[in-house]
Scaffold this active site. Structure first.
Site, PDB file in Angstrom:
ATOM      1  N   HIS A   1       0.800  -1.237   0.000  1.00  0.00           N
ATOM      2  CA  HIS A   1       0.000   0.000   0.000  1.00  0.00           C
ATOM      3  C   HIS A   1       0.830   1.283   0.000  1.00  0.00           C
ATOM      4  O   HIS A   1       0.259   2.371  -0.139  1.00  0.00           O
ATOM      5  CB  HIS A   1      -0.937   0.044   1.213  1.00  0.00           C
ATOM      6  CG  HIS A   1      -1.992  -1.019   1.219  1.00  0.00           C
ATOM      7  ND1 HIS A   1      -2.861  -1.213   0.166  1.00  0.00           N
ATOM      8  CD2 HIS A   1      -2.320  -1.951   2.164  1.00  0.00           C
ATOM      9  CE1 HIS A   1      -3.675  -2.227   0.475  1.00  0.00           C
ATOM     10  NE2 HIS A   1      -3.359  -2.691   1.663  1.00  0.00           N
TER      11      HIS A   1
ATOM     12  N   ASP B   1      -5.267 -12.520   4.261  1.00  0.00           N
ATOM     13  CA  ASP B   1      -6.397 -11.943   4.995  1.00  0.00           C
ATOM     14  C   ASP B   1      -7.749 -12.207   4.320  1.00  0.00           C
ATOM     15  O   ASP B   1      -8.762 -11.638   4.727  1.00  0.00           O
ATOM     16  CB  ASP B   1      -6.186 -10.440   5.258  1.00  0.00           C
ATOM     17  CG  ASP B   1      -5.429  -9.731   4.146  1.00  0.00           C
ATOM     18  OD1 ASP B   1      -5.245 -10.329   3.070  1.00  0.00           O
ATOM     19  OD2 ASP B   1      -5.024  -8.562   4.350  1.00  0.00           O
TER      20      ASP B   1
HETATM   21 ZN   LIG Z   1      -4.449  -6.916   3.322  1.00  0.00          ZN
END
Ligand SMILES: [Zn+2]
Length: 393
Positions: A137, A262
């Site tokens: 990110h 995740d």
């Molecule tokens: Zn993630």
């Protein structure tokens, strides 16, 4: 060369920890590594200790003013301008707050991913795994979503610079791989693929099928957003149908994959409802594509994953078992191997500290899980998404 795999360890990465309450913990890699050791799957000759990344390597992606700010905010006594710096560079949020030693730890992670890519590109190994990497990110000039330096993008840029290789980036984290996508959005020689929970409901809110790159990079980007509560069967359909087409159309020289885990049903930060099965099938397919298309050249990184006790150790260990061709990876594919137990020594070591009962087996027994009520509707919606995402390939 045999089908050799190296396991890259970036020792300096362990202080990458925002605070005690934060879900992104370096304990995740320790839990996974000790699981591999207890399984007899991590011979010392496979381990490569990586150096930390140099500033000029970080600068392949990041702006020098950002690196300077990260350094300043890493000091035990941050500069007087810290509050302003942190706000300006995205390091003041609850998600990504600055911490002492942040620069060194994040640069060590970047160094590990560069070393993994270099091990494969130099021919030292066919595959390489750097579990502490995958901070997808981070942007050139700001931190985001638990990520300070984008080691995945830095490793790709380093491969581009040193070897001129075409890189296929495969991001299987439940969150869209936005930082890597936008780093190469105009680059026709880096294909960024991401499968994730739709940005309609989940951070970072991007990764829709119409995001396909711009200018010369148009067509070198593919996003497969899946619905919340997607289960194994539909997730694997979406992944297999799209990634196979993309990889064959792009013809990479190297595959670099990000293995955030995740999307598992236990994960507290997302709504996708998969089991450990996808974390066995996914590296198998990536490995197969690497062998089919680019001489086996495959680099894998870690990523997100916030059920650090029950999910991350198993998921990341599976990547390595597949990559290193460990007999256990084949056994888990067989019907009678599905209930292969985790090593007792690992359970005995960690259960006393774990807040939940640790799983006993490598894979989940999903026959005990209630099917999602909207399963057929979700499957249809996901099918529409993958057909749209892959229509150009
Ligand atoms: Zn993630």
């Amino acid at each position: 060369m045999k089908d050799k795999a190296v396991y890259v360890r970036s020792t300096g990465a362990s202080p990458y920890k925002f605070n005690e309450e934060h879900p992104f913990s370096p304990l995740r890699a320790e839990l996974a590594e000790t699981l591999l050791e207890a399984s007899g799957a991590l011979p010392s000759e496979s381990v490569l200790e990586a150096d930390t990344a140099l500033d000029q390597e970080l600068e392949l992606i990041h702006r020098s003013e950002y690196i300077k700010a990260v350094r300043g905010l890493s000091l035990p006594v941050p500069p007087a301008s810290a509050a302003g710096l942190a706000r300006r560079f995205g390091l003041d949020s609850e998600d990504t707050p600055y911490f002492v030693g942040m620069h060194d730890a994040a640069a060590a992670i970047a160094g590990g991913s560069i070393a993994a890519a270099e091990a494969v590109m130099s021919g030292r190994a066919r595959h390489a795994f750097h579990m502490s990497g995958g901070l997808h990110h981070a942007f050139p000039g700001h931190g985001s979503g638990f990520c300070v330096y984008n080691d995945a993008a830095i490793a790709i840029a380093s491969v581009r610079q040193k070897h001129g290789a075409r890189v296929l980036y495969i991001d299987t984290d439940v969150h869209h791989g936005d930082g890597v996508q936008y780093a190469f959005y105009e680059d026709p020689d880096v294909f960024t693929y991401s499968i994730h929970e739709t940005g309609k409901y989940l951070f970072p809110g991007t990764g829709f099928t119409h995001e396909k790159g711009i200018d010369k990079g148009f067509g070198a980007c593919c996003n497969v957003p899946v619905q919340p509560y997607t289960e194994d069967e539909s997730w694997l359909e979406c992944f297999t149908e799209t990634v196979t087409r993309v990889a064959r159309a792009f013809k990479p020289d190297l595959i670099l994959s990000q293995h955030g885990c995740d999307a598992h049903a236990y994960d507290p930060l997302s709504h996708v409802h998969c089991s450990m099965r996808i974390y066995l099938e996914m590296p198998r397919l990536i490995r197969q594509l690497a062998h089919e298309l680019c001489g086996g050249r495959w680099v894998a990184l870690g990523g997100g994953g916030y059920d650090q006790w029950r999910v991350v150790p198993r998921a990341w260990s599976l990547v390595w078992l597949v990559m290193s061709d460990h007999p256990l990876a084949a056994r888990l594919q067989e019907p009678q191997g599905r209930l292969s137990p985790l090593p007792q020594a690992w359970l005995d070591r960690w259960q006393p500290q774990a807040p939940a009962t640790l799983p006993r087996h490598w894979l989940d027994d999903t026959s005990a899980w209630a099917p999602m009520p909207r399963r057929s509707e979700i499957t249809v919606q996901n099918r529409q998404a993958w057909e749209l995402a892959s229509q150009d390939f």
